[in-house]
Motif scaffolding. Structure first.
Motif, PDB file in Angstrom:
ATOM      1  N   GLY A 167     -47.136 -60.009 -38.378  1.00 18.89           N
ATOM      2  CA  GLY A 167     -46.790 -61.265 -38.044  1.00 18.89           C
ATOM      3  C   GLY A 167     -48.085 -62.088 -38.330  1.00 18.89           C
ATOM      4  N   MET A 168     -47.734 -63.582 -38.171  1.00 19.42           N
ATOM      5  CA  MET A 168     -48.995 -64.543 -38.255  1.00 19.42           C
ATOM      6  C   MET A 168     -49.482 -64.603 -36.557  1.00 19.42           C
ATOM      7  SD  MET A 168     -47.872 -67.092 -41.048  1.00 19.42           S
ATOM      8  CE  MET A 168     -46.389 -67.708 -40.360  1.00 19.42           C
ATOM      9  N   GLN A 169     -50.111 -63.666 -36.192  1.00 14.72           N
ATOM     10  CA  GLN A 169     -50.623 -63.928 -34.772  1.00 14.72           C
ATOM     11  C   GLN A 169     -51.829 -64.879 -34.373  1.00 14.72           C
ATOM     12  OE1 GLN A 169     -48.943 -62.451 -32.500  1.00 14.72           O
ATOM     13  NE2 GLN A 169     -47.537 -61.014 -33.626  1.00 14.72           N
ATOM     14  N   THR A 170     -51.689 -65.673 -33.475  1.00 10.42           N
ATOM     15  CA  THR A 170     -52.641 -66.413 -33.034  1.00 10.42           C
ATOM     16  C   THR A 170     -53.288 -65.786 -31.729  1.00 10.42           C
ATOM     17  OG1 THR A 170     -51.111 -68.095 -31.759  1.00 10.42           O
ATOM     18  CG2 THR A 170     -51.691 -68.398 -34.137  1.00 10.42           C
ATOM     19  N   PHE A 171     -52.462 -64.825 -30.902  1.00 10.67           N
ATOM     20  CA  PHE A 171     -53.034 -64.528 -29.740  1.00 10.67           C
ATOM     21  C   PHE A 171     -52.607 -62.935 -29.727  1.00 10.67           C
ATOM     22  CE2 PHE A 171     -49.225 -66.893 -28.609  1.00 10.67           C
ATOM     23  CZ  PHE A 171     -48.550 -66.050 -27.993  1.00 10.67           C
ATOM     24  N   TYR A 172     -53.006 -62.379 -29.012  1.00 10.40           N
ATOM     25  CA  TYR A 172     -52.623 -60.950 -28.621  1.00 10.40           C
ATOM     26  C   TYR A 172     -52.210 -60.570 -27.032  1.00 10.40           C
ATOM     27  CZ  TYR A 172     -54.535 -60.379 -33.115  1.00 10.40           C
ATOM     28  OH  TYR A 172     -54.873 -60.562 -34.468  1.00 10.40           O
ATOM     29  N   ARG A 173     -51.196 -59.953 -26.703  1.00  9.88           N
ATOM     30  CA  ARG A 173     -50.708 -59.708 -25.519  1.00  9.88           C
ATOM     31  C   ARG A 173     -51.099 -58.297 -25.038  1.00  9.88           C
ATOM     32  NH1 ARG A 173     -45.324 -59.753 -24.711  1.00  9.88           N
ATOM     33  NH2 ARG A 173     -45.336 -61.234 -23.032  1.00  9.88           N
ATOM     34  N   VAL A 174     -51.416 -58.129 -23.728  1.00 10.86           N
ATOM     35  CA  VAL A 174     -51.611 -56.939 -23.051  1.00 10.86           C
ATOM     36  C   VAL A 174     -50.970 -57.209 -21.561  1.00 10.86           C
ATOM     37  CG1 VAL A 174     -54.016 -57.893 -22.220  1.00 10.86           C
ATOM     38  CG2 VAL A 174     -53.435 -55.397 -22.499  1.00 10.86           C
TER      39      VAL A 174
END
Length: 362
Positions: A167-174
């Motif tokens: 996907g076109m990610q603008t951030f990453y989740r953790v």
């Protein structure tokens, strides 16, 4: 328990004054079995606030928010500390995974109670948060880097499976477990192989009330010790609301059926309205009309036939509608509107409209 057994156990006890030193008593553990099986799944929780909490309102609010399928009972152990009893492990697991939860903008810390563990020994100092990693530069966007950043934030729990799915990610989740007595982390510096430094920003999802001066969850600026130590209250605060992920206004969803998910896995399962229509219906053309075999609905093309002695007839399937012809006689005092063999005139002798005629026919 029989009376002779109680007498034997009491005979083995040694009583001593609390001021006497060097005297200890070892008593074997004994679990009371009342014959009733406990079918509950327990959790203990604590609200991170110093404000008084009305238990009745707290219980009603949290039960309405959680909506456990098999129910939940609550008991106040101490001020702002509670015991939760669920009747299905699925309810408790869902609620723990969907956290963190808040009540009146105060964070609720929750931990599962294992069998045989004393409630007082369970630490209630950590909460699991989803943290968004922004401004992660190209070349450092990998699962291992995200996991390392999660360990920097706190105790690593998991990552979002959609971080690297195309996907076109603008951030990453953790997802990390944070110690609520420590200040929140705002940024982090990463060093590239070339020696250059990159700075990434953090945003916290469902972040409750926290201090903009010290960054600790549980109190506001007015009740922080730094507010008393720093005389310049107009200075720029080191923390702010920009650490929160704002849910924002409700987005329009009227035409979302035409927008596929950005995730590669979800997009492969996505079906547009046209694709769904094509999959559920088969269209065949037969002569003058078309027949949709999927729902057995016949949609015939309209045809017009004209006979010499009859009015024009509009054929749509098996239905026939007779056209209305208006004829006006020039030079006559009145005009008539004919439908079949009936003629309608209004009170003034003027031809009645179709709506009036329809009412009269009824």
């Amino acid at each position: 328990m029989a009376a002779p057994e109680i007498t034997d156990r009491c005979a083995q006890l040694t009583l001593a004054d609390v001021d006497d030193e060097g005297i200890s008593l070892q008593v074997p553990d004994h679990t009371v079995d009342d014959g009733v099986e406990d079918d509950g799944f327990y959790a203990v929780g604590r609200l991170v606030t110093d404000k008084p909490v009305r238990f009745a309102y707290f219980q009603d609010t949290m039960a309405g928010v959680w909506r456990p399928a098999v129910g939940v009972n609550m008991r106040e152990l101490q001020p702002r500390k509670f015991l939760f009893r669920f009747y299905h492990d699925g309810d408790l697991t869902r609620i723990l995974n969907d956290g963190p939860w808040t009540y009146d903008q105060s964070l609720l810390l929750m931990k599962r109670v294992q069998e045989g563990v004393d409630l007082e020994s369970i630490p209630l100092t950590h909460a699991d948060f989803w943290v968004q990693i922004h401004s992660l530069p190209v070349g450092l966007r990998s699962a291992s880097v995200v996991m390392a950043i999660g360990s920097f934030l706190g105790t690593f729990v998991s990552t979002d499976e959609r971080n690297f799915d195309g996907g076109m990610q603008t951030f990453y989740r953790v997802r990390v477990s944070l110690d609520v007595v420590k200040p929140l982390k705002k940024q982090m510096k990463l060093k590239r192989d070339s020696g250059e430094w990159a700075v990434v920003d953090f945003k916290y999802e469902r972040l409750p009330k926290f201090c903009f001066l010290c960054g600790v969850i549980g109190h506001g600026d007015r009740f922080c010790l730094k507010a008393l130590q720093d005389c310049n209250l107009n200075a720029v605060k080191p923390y702010g609301s920009w650490l929160r992920v704002n849910p924002g206004r409700a987005l329009p969803n009227q035409n979302q059926c035409w927008i596929p998910p950005e995730s590669t896995i979800e997009r492969r399962r996505w079906i547009s309205p046209v694709m769904a229509e094509a999959a559920s219906h088969t269209v065949d053309i037969h002569g003058e009309g078309s027949e949709i075999q999927g729902d057995r609905t016949t949609c015939m093309q309209p045809t017009v036939s004209m006979d010499s002695d009859e009015l024009p007839i509009l054929n749509i399937g098996d239905q026939k509608r007779r056209r209305v012809l208006q004829s006006a006689s020039i030079g006559q005092a009145s005009a008539s509107v004919s439908i079949g063999e009936s003629t309608y005139l209004d009170n003034n002798g003027v031809p009645a409209g179709l709506a009036v005629q329809a009412r009269q026919d009824q």
